[in-house]
Design a protein around this motif. Structure first.
Motif, PDB file in Angstrom:
ATOM      1  N   GLY A 179      46.432  59.795   4.159  1.00 50.66           N
ATOM      2  CA  GLY A 179      45.546  59.301   5.202  1.00 50.66           C
ATOM      3  C   GLY A 179      44.499  58.312   4.748  1.00 50.66           C
ATOM      4  N   ASP A 180      44.739  57.626   3.625  1.00 52.43           N
ATOM      5  CA  ASP A 180      43.721  56.731   3.090  1.00 52.43           C
ATOM      6  C   ASP A 180      44.394  55.611   2.303  1.00 52.43           C
ATOM      7  OD1 ASP A 180      40.593  56.603   2.213  1.00 52.43           O
ATOM      8  OD2 ASP A 180      41.877  56.112   0.515  1.00 52.43           O
ATOM      9  N   ASP A 181      44.022  54.367   2.584  1.00 56.87           N
ATOM     10  CA  ASP A 181      44.679  53.231   1.929  1.00 56.87           C
ATOM     11  C   ASP A 181      44.420  53.187   0.429  1.00 56.87           C
ATOM     12  OD1 ASP A 181      45.870  52.380   4.250  1.00 56.87           O
ATOM     13  OD2 ASP A 181      44.344  50.867   4.723  1.00 56.87           O
ATOM     14  N   GLU A 182      43.248  53.652  -0.003  1.00 58.45           N
ATOM     15  CA  GLU A 182      42.971  53.675  -1.446  1.00 58.45           C
ATOM     16  C   GLU A 182      43.905  54.658  -2.153  1.00 58.45           C
ATOM     17  OE1 GLU A 182      40.985  51.696  -3.360  1.00 58.45           O
ATOM     18  OE2 GLU A 182      40.904  50.584  -1.472  1.00 58.45           O
ATOM     19  N   LYS A 183      44.151  55.783  -1.499  1.00 54.02           N
ATOM     20  CA  LYS A 183      45.123  56.721  -2.050  1.00 54.02           C
ATOM     21  C   LYS A 183      46.498  56.077  -2.121  1.00 54.02           C
ATOM     22  CE  LYS A 183      42.861  60.958  -0.412  1.00 54.02           C
ATOM     23  NZ  LYS A 183      42.974  62.162   0.436  1.00 54.02           N
ATOM     24  N   GLY A 184      46.824  55.293  -1.097  1.00 54.59           N
ATOM     25  CA  GLY A 184      48.109  54.610  -1.068  1.00 54.59           C
ATOM     26  C   GLY A 184      48.277  53.640  -2.214  1.00 54.59           C
ATOM     27  N   GLY A 239      70.355  66.757   5.491  1.00 54.05           N
ATOM     28  CA  GLY A 239      69.106  66.570   4.771  1.00 54.05           C
ATOM     29  C   GLY A 239      68.501  67.906   4.370  1.00 54.05           C
ATOM     30  N   ARG A 240      67.660  67.869   3.348  1.00 53.42           N
ATOM     31  CA  ARG A 240      67.028  69.092   2.838  1.00 53.42           C
ATOM     32  C   ARG A 240      65.509  68.964   2.941  1.00 53.42           C
ATOM     33  NH1 ARG A 240      70.395  65.872   0.435  1.00 53.42           N
ATOM     34  NH2 ARG A 240      69.614  66.085  -1.694  1.00 53.42           N
ATOM     35  N   VAL A 241      64.885  70.039   3.397  1.00 57.97           N
ATOM     36  CA  VAL A 241      63.433  70.052   3.605  1.00 57.97           C
ATOM     37  C   VAL A 241      62.840  71.231   2.849  1.00 57.97           C
ATOM     38  CG1 VAL A 241      61.570  70.150   5.288  1.00 57.97           C
ATOM     39  CG2 VAL A 241      63.741  69.045   5.897  1.00 57.97           C
ATOM     40  N   SER A 242      61.884  70.938   1.972  1.00 50.94           N
ATOM     41  CA  SER A 242      61.150  71.971   1.255  1.00 50.94           C
ATOM     42  C   SER A 242      59.768  72.090   1.878  1.00 50.94           C
ATOM     43  CB  SER A 242      61.036  71.606  -0.234  1.00 50.94           C
ATOM     44  OG  SER A 242      60.291  72.584  -0.931  1.00 50.94           O
ATOM     45  N   VAL A 243      59.467  73.249   2.457  1.00 48.08           N
ATOM     46  CA  VAL A 243      58.196  73.440   3.158  1.00 48.08           C
ATOM     47  C   VAL A 243      57.222  74.168   2.237  1.00 48.08           C
ATOM     48  CG1 VAL A 243      57.058  74.355   5.195  1.00 48.08           C
ATOM     49  CG2 VAL A 243      59.412  73.524   5.361  1.00 48.08           C
ATOM     50  N   CYS A 244      56.232  73.408   1.781  1.00 48.66           N
ATOM     51  CA  CYS A 244      55.250  73.932   0.839  1.00 48.66           C
ATOM     52  C   CYS A 244      53.994  74.414   1.543  1.00 48.66           C
ATOM     53  CB  CYS A 244      54.904  72.839  -0.178  1.00 48.66           C
ATOM     54  SG  CYS A 244      53.667  73.314  -1.393  1.00 48.66           S
ATOM     55  N   GLY A 245      53.622  73.726   2.648  1.00 50.73           N
ATOM     56  CA  GLY A 245      52.397  74.090   3.346  1.00 50.73           C
ATOM     57  C   GLY A 245      52.331  73.452   4.717  1.00 50.73           C
ATOM     58  N   ALA A 246      51.246  73.740   5.426  1.00 55.01           N
ATOM     59  CA  ALA A 246      51.047  73.214   6.779  1.00 55.01           C
ATOM     60  C   ALA A 246      49.560  72.992   7.002  1.00 55.01           C
ATOM     61  CB  ALA A 246      51.616  74.174   7.816  1.00 55.01           C
ATOM     62  N   ILE A 247      48.975  72.146   6.165  1.00 55.96           N
ATOM     63  CA  ILE A 247      47.517  72.006   6.136  1.00 55.96           C
ATOM     64  C   ILE A 247      46.949  71.517   7.457  1.00 55.96           C
ATOM     65  CG2 ILE A 247      47.457  69.645   5.237  1.00 55.96           C
ATOM     66  CD1 ILE A 247      45.123  70.614   3.412  1.00 55.96           C
ATOM     67  N   VAL A 248      47.777  70.865   8.279  1.00 50.18           N
ATOM     68  CA  VAL A 248      47.282  70.361   9.564  1.00 50.18           C
ATOM     69  C   VAL A 248      46.791  71.499  10.469  1.00 50.18           C
ATOM     70  CG1 VAL A 248      49.488  70.411  10.795  1.00 50.18           C
ATOM     71  CG2 VAL A 248      47.778  68.735  11.428  1.00 50.18           C
ATOM     72  N   GLY A 249      47.272  72.715  10.235  1.00 49.17           N
ATOM     73  CA  GLY A 249      46.881  73.835  11.085  1.00 49.17           C
ATOM     74  C   GLY A 249      46.025  74.878  10.408  1.00 49.17           C
ATOM     75  N   TYR A 250      45.615  74.650   9.151  1.00 46.03           N
ATOM     76  CA  TYR A 250      44.902  75.687   8.414  1.00 46.03           C
ATOM     77  C   TYR A 250      43.537  76.026   9.015  1.00 46.03           C
ATOM     78  CZ  TYR A 250      48.287  75.596   4.561  1.00 46.03           C
ATOM     79  OH  TYR A 250      49.426  75.692   3.797  1.00 46.03           O
ATOM     80  N   VAL A 320      35.548  72.464   0.714  1.00 42.52           N
ATOM     81  CA  VAL A 320      35.582  71.801   2.015  1.00 42.52           C
ATOM     82  C   VAL A 320      35.975  70.334   1.861  1.00 42.52           C
ATOM     83  CG1 VAL A 320      34.190  71.091   3.991  1.00 42.52           C
ATOM     84  CG2 VAL A 320      34.005  73.417   3.110  1.00 42.52           C
ATOM     85  N   ASP A 321      35.475  69.678   0.814  1.00 41.41           N
ATOM     86  CA  ASP A 321      35.882  68.287   0.562  1.00 41.41           C
ATOM     87  C   ASP A 321      37.393  68.189   0.405  1.00 41.41           C
ATOM     88  OD1 ASP A 321      33.295  67.395   0.695  1.00 41.41           O
ATOM     89  OD2 ASP A 321      33.045  67.107  -1.466  1.00 41.41           O
ATOM     90  N   MET A 322      37.980  69.139  -0.326  1.00 41.47           N
ATOM     91  CA  MET A 322      39.434  69.155  -0.514  1.00 41.47           C
ATOM     92  C   MET A 322      40.156  69.357   0.808  1.00 41.47           C
ATOM     93  SD  MET A 322      42.076  71.584  -0.633  1.00 41.47           S
ATOM     94  CE  MET A 322      41.047  73.040  -0.753  1.00 41.47           C
ATOM     95  N   LEU A 323      39.662  70.273   1.637  1.00 42.72           N
ATOM     96  CA  LEU A 323      40.303  70.528   2.931  1.00 42.72           C
ATOM     97  C   LEU A 323      40.251  69.301   3.843  1.00 42.72           C
ATOM     98  CD1 LEU A 323      39.080  74.147   3.808  1.00 42.72           C
ATOM     99  CD2 LEU A 323      41.367  73.455   3.060  1.00 42.72           C
ATOM    100  N   GLN A 324      39.262  68.452   3.640  1.00 38.29           N
ATOM    101  CA  GLN A 324      39.112  67.248   4.453  1.00 38.29           C
ATOM    102  C   GLN A 324      39.724  66.014   3.799  1.00 38.29           C
ATOM    103  OE1 GLN A 324      34.745  67.618   5.029  1.00 38.29           O
ATOM    104  NE2 GLN A 324      35.173  67.945   7.184  1.00 38.29           N
ATOM    105  N   GLY A 325      40.482  66.235   2.712  1.00 36.35           N
ATOM    106  CA  GLY A 325      41.178  65.126   2.074  1.00 36.35           C
ATOM    107  C   GLY A 325      40.326  64.291   1.148  1.00 36.35           C
ATOM    108  N   GLY A 326      39.198  64.831   0.685  1.00 40.31           N
ATOM    109  CA  GLY A 326      38.299  64.066  -0.165  1.00 40.31           C
ATOM    110  C   GLY A 326      38.742  63.909  -1.605  1.00 40.31           C
TER     111      GLY A 326
END
Length: 335
Positions: A179-184, A239-250, A320-326
């Protein structure tokens, strides 16, 4: 007498955790008994799973999490003074552990392997649980083949950034979603991802189709929600999908979970294999993942990044910073 600091769960989280949900308290630790050792936290981990597991915790208990700690006193031959251990000690500054308790697989206490000149903190990242999550969760479930297209969501995090690199090592084309161009820029320029998509910009489906005109073979899912529905819609047959987490709903409860496009049609007609996992499934092969990731680091094939917060008193802020993608890469707290 040693005074330990610890964070206890004062009230259950509702939405994004609040500082008042945890309480920082002190306790005096007793003298050691035979077979016990005292460890002092050096690095502590903050991870998305902590938010997902929180509702299962009882109020008044120490908040969960792994740490790297130095043994400062010991009456155990197995755990001598000055050795470093890694384990699920929780958010506390000092811990007394018995040899019997150390055998508990839930605590996952191990003498930290020798990383040579690399930082000890990597035992909480690429050379620890996140590294093994990427190694086993991707390779064992997705079983990537050379030339295939791999999509990773949460791609700039501790696990996703490693999954993408492992996919490149295996000869795959890799698309990272974050979600961040710098990360990209970091994913593409530093880690070698082929493409980056910022999910916060409009028309993720269009951008994914441009990056993967021949469809997606493997998807490593860290986020869930509409992002994952979009990726599933563009996957290839078998196709194969590995589901590690679902942070959008945490940060949601069951009544406010995010809504997403129904996926069963994509799963059925594309005959997808979707499998969730918890990394301790591969507990008996733990050192295999660490040794391989260490080898890839030494060969320059695997890079890592840490977001380090200073101070035990800043545990909650780092969380909290981690949960918000910081964070970029692994988020750790240095005591």
């Amino acid at each position: 007498m040693v005074k330990a600091k610890k964070y206890i769960l004062h009230q259950h989280f509702s939405g994004l955790p609040k500082e008042s949900d945890l309480k920082l308290v002190e306790e005096e630790l007793p003298d050691l008994k035979d077979g016990e050792f005292l460890s002092e936290a050096v690095y502590l981990s903050v991870d998305p799973y902590m938010r997902a597991y929180e509702p299962r915790l009882k109020l008044g208990t120490v908040f969960i999490g792994s740490q790297i700690a130095k043994i400062t006193e010991s009456k155990s031959k197995q755990y001598p003074v000055d050795k470093y251990v890694v384990g699920q000690f929780g958010w506390r500054s000092h811990t007394i552990t018995s040899e019997e308790e150390a055998k508990d697989p839930e605590l996952s206490i191990r003498i930290l392997p020798d990383f040579g000149k690399l930082p000890l903190s990597l035992g909480l990242g690429v050379l620890g649980m996140p590294g093994n999550t990427a190694y086993f969760g991707f390779l064992e479930i997705c079983k990537p083949k050379e030339g295939e297209t791999v999509v990773v969501s949460g791609a700039a995090g501790a696990v996703g950034s490693l999954v993408g690199q492992i996919a490149k090592i295996k000869g795959c084309k890799v698309i990272g979603i974050a979600g961040d161009d710098e990360k990209g820029k970091w994913l593409v320029n530093e880690l070698g991802f082929d493409h980056f998509i910022n999910y916060k910009k409009p028309n993720l489906a269009r951008d994914l189709a441009k990056c993967a005109p021949n469809g997606v073979d493997c998807y490593f899912d860290n986020v869930g929600g509409e992002i994952s529905s979009t990726v599933l819609s563009q996957m290839n047959q078998y196709g194969r999908v590995s589901v590690c987490g679902a942070i959008v709903g945490y940060n949601s409860d069951l009544s406010t979970l995010p809504k997403a496009t129904i996926t069963q049609g994509f799963i059925v007609f594309k005959q997808l294999k979707i499998e969730g996992f918890v990394v301790i499934r591969w507990r008996d092969r733990w050192m295999e993942g660490i040794d391989q990731n260490l080898k890839w680091i030494s060969e320059g094939k695997l890079k890592y990044k840490e977001t380090v917060t200073e101070g035990f008193e800043n545990m909650f802020k780092a969380f909290v910073d981690m949960l918000q993608g910081g964070n970029i890469g692994k988020a750790v707290v240095k005591v």
